[in-house]
Design a protein around this motif. Structure first.
Motif, PDB file in Angstrom:
ATOM      1  N   ALA A 326      -1.553  -8.119   7.255  1.00  0.00           N
ATOM      2  CA  ALA A 326      -2.872  -7.801   8.278  1.00  0.00           C
ATOM      3  C   ALA A 326      -4.030  -8.433   6.989  1.00  0.00           C
ATOM      4  O   ALA A 326      -3.521  -8.616   5.818  1.00  0.00           O
ATOM      5  N   ASP A 327      -5.270  -8.113   7.435  1.00  0.00           N
ATOM      6  CA  ASP A 327      -6.512  -8.189   6.479  1.00  0.00           C
ATOM      7  C   ASP A 327      -6.923  -6.928   5.677  1.00  0.00           C
ATOM      8  O   ASP A 327      -6.986  -6.871   4.391  1.00  0.00           O
ATOM      9  N   VAL A 328      -7.114  -5.960   6.771  1.00  0.00           N
ATOM     10  CA  VAL A 328      -7.876  -4.714   5.902  1.00  0.00           C
ATOM     11  C   VAL A 328      -7.095  -3.598   7.052  1.00  0.00           C
ATOM     12  O   VAL A 328      -6.258  -3.698   7.938  1.00  0.00           O
ATOM     13  N   SER A 329      -7.485  -2.352   6.774  1.00  0.00           N
ATOM     14  CA  SER A 329      -6.614  -1.263   7.517  1.00  0.00           C
ATOM     15  C   SER A 329      -7.532   0.100   7.452  1.00  0.00           C
ATOM     16  O   SER A 329      -8.392   0.253   6.867  1.00  0.00           O
ATOM     17  N   THR A 407       5.624  -3.908   2.325  1.00  0.00           N
ATOM     18  CA  THR A 407       5.359  -3.005   1.182  1.00  0.00           C
ATOM     19  C   THR A 407       4.216  -2.713   0.319  1.00  0.00           C
ATOM     20  O   THR A 407       3.632  -4.009   0.037  1.00  0.00           O
ATOM     21  N   ALA A 408       3.708  -1.674   0.392  1.00  0.00           N
ATOM     22  CA  ALA A 408       2.179  -1.619  -0.040  1.00  0.00           C
ATOM     23  C   ALA A 408       2.209  -1.619  -1.639  1.00  0.00           C
ATOM     24  O   ALA A 408       3.196  -0.857  -2.277  1.00  0.00           O
ATOM     25  N   VAL A 409       1.542  -2.715  -2.422  1.00  0.00           N
ATOM     26  CA  VAL A 409       1.445  -2.988  -3.493  1.00  0.00           C
ATOM     27  C   VAL A 409       0.187  -2.764  -4.257  1.00  0.00           C
ATOM     28  O   VAL A 409      -0.824  -3.035  -3.479  1.00  0.00           O
ATOM     29  N   ASP A 413      -1.403  -6.654   0.336  1.00  0.00           N
ATOM     30  CA  ASP A 413      -0.107  -6.536   1.061  1.00  0.00           C
ATOM     31  C   ASP A 413      -0.200  -6.610   2.271  1.00  0.00           C
ATOM     32  O   ASP A 413      -1.342  -6.354   2.982  1.00  0.00           O
ATOM     33  N   GLY A 414       0.929  -6.802   3.206  1.00  0.00           N
ATOM     34  CA  GLY A 414       0.809  -6.856   4.660  1.00  0.00           C
ATOM     35  C   GLY A 414       0.608  -5.706   5.303  1.00  0.00           C
ATOM     36  O   GLY A 414      -0.306  -5.900   6.107  1.00  0.00           O
ATOM     37  N   PRO A 415       1.196  -4.507   5.055  1.00  0.00           N
ATOM     38  CA  PRO A 415       0.846  -3.348   5.933  1.00  0.00           C
ATOM     39  C   PRO A 415      -1.006  -2.931   5.970  1.00  0.00           C
ATOM     40  O   PRO A 415      -1.187  -2.593   6.845  1.00  0.00           O
TER      41      PRO A 415
END
Length: 429
Positions: A326-329, A407-409, A413-415
């Protein structure tokens, strides 16, 4: 010009042939419908229920039929709906003050901005339920009479409105979640609710087009193609999303490590999801400045490397040559979800999550940041201001060899994308 539903019908009708000719990378994450029931850890639930196991269900069918979208609202089932509140009590789940605190959202701004919500079917109680939500949390009224709330059909009229949802679907809850989430993040924003005739992509995209024609600069879409993505969608992007100066925001999905459209569009801000916990003391490490909030990647948030979408120039991650989601969350875990009021089907106060929650929160945050430049791509803003977001560094949404795609890094990251809002400076030009 053909109407939107005919264009979409023609393109999707040709999809089987196109898919048969398309190259599908080996190891692509396959989507299989689940039972609609989820169990998630509850180390520190939003409602203070101790260590209770959290269960939730989908508001909409995960496999609604050919050429149909599914909404992404997840309603907690371990907590009964609260029909009425006793004096002095608060609804279960997070409220507007929690959202503003966690994301440092400014107050007293957003007046005059319109956030459009695009959903399927009619929620006949949308305005009256919104009034209860806003009154409960002491937010200013948002009604048709004062010009703050407006509900239209996909053709732009107030009548006739679409039919209500069919059995087995609860798009009305999705609408309640979206209007309440926008209210929580931007209480001074106007809300434009555009209701599509049904959940087919032709009608939903017609409704998106109508939101744009009505002048909305911030458009939230809390629904996805349950099958993920296909090679026809980049063509649809050119018709419905290729409009500079408009912040299109779409939920990334609730199926974990998988790419979903329209969040995958190169012209759309893909909203990933987190778990948002309130803690008693500041958390050490990269997120220590957050005070009493701690955030990690939600296990259900959609993410990954698109098969068909070109990579926008502002994305510089190296493991995906195409568009990365994604872009933001923002918060999405139903275990730490938002308090929502809905009387059409669930009958009162419930706790709801899913990336259906993060999408309207991000759209409203864009509205708080101000009107995008007329020639700008608002989905590029977060990448130009990465340090204006809380960087989420814990959690995962699937198996991808431990890479940042699931995976959050530290960093992108993607998620969770570049992170969650730390104020709204990261959503400005």
């Amino acid at each position: 010009m053909w109407p939107a539903r005919r264009i979409v019908g023609f393109l999707l009708g040709a999809l089987p042939l196109v898919v048969s000719l398309a190259f599908v990378p080996s190891g692509a994450h396959a989507w299989t419908p689940d039972s609609g029931e989820r169990r998630t850890p509850a180390a520190a639930p939003a409602d203070g229920q101790g260590g209770r196991a959290v269960t939730s269900r989908r508001a909409c069918s995960p496999a609604p039929g050919p050429n149909k979208a599914t909404c992404l609202a997840l309603i907690r089932t371990d907590l009964p709906a609260v029909r009425s509140l006793s004096p002095g009590s608060a609804p279960p789940g997070y409220g507007p003050a929690d959202i503003r605190s966690a994301y440092q959202l400014p107050r007293g701004v957003g007046r005059g901005q319109t956030v459009a919500i695009v959903n399927a079917f009619d929620n006949p109680n949308a305005e009256s339920d919104l009034a209860v939500y806003r009154r409960t949390f002491k937010l200013p009224p948002c009604t048709t009479a004062n010009g703050c709330f407006r509900k239209i059909n996909q053709n732009g009229g107030s009548t006739p409105l679409p039919p209500t949802q069919p059995p087995g679907e609860d798009w009305a809850l999705e609408t309640a979640l979206d209007t309440d989430a926008v209210s929580a993040a931007c209480p001074d924003c106007k809300i434009l609710l555009v209701e599509a005739n049904d959940d087919t992509f032709g009608n939903l995209l017609t409704a998106v087009q109508q939101a744009r024609l009505q002048g909305a600069k911030f458009i939230s879409m809390s629904w996805v193609d349950p099958n993920g993505e296909n090679p026809v969608q980049p063509t649809l992007d050119q018709i419905y999303f290729n409009f500079p100066g408009i912040a299109f925001v779409a939920a990334s999905g609730d199926s974990g490590f998988k790419v979903h459209w329209p969040a995958a569009s190169q012209y759309v801000t893909g909203a990933g999801g987190t778990r948002l916990d309130r803690v008693r003391r500041p958390v050490p490490g990269p997120q220590r400045l957050r005070g009493h909030w701690y955030e990690s990647a939600w296990t259900g948030a959609g993410s990954g490397c698109s098969q068909f979408q070109p990579k926008p120039p502002w994305q510089t991650d190296t493991l995906c040559l195409n568009r990365t989601v994604a872009d933001v969350s923002a918060v999405a875990d139903p275990g730490t979800g938002l308090a929502v009021y809905d009387t059409f089907q669930v009958g009162g106060w419930v706790v709801v999550g899913g990336t259906s929650l993060s999408s309207p929160l991000i759209a409203a945050s864009y509205a708080l940041a101000g009107t995008p430049g007329p020639n700008d791509r608002p989905n590029s803003y977060p990448y130009a201001h990465r340090r204006k977001f809380w960087d989420i560094t814990q959690g995962s949404n699937g198996s991808c060899g431990g890479t940042y795609l699931c995976t959050a890094v530290l960093g992108y990251d993607g998620p969770t994308g570049v992170g969650t809002p730390n104020g709204v400076r990261g959503l400005r030009p």
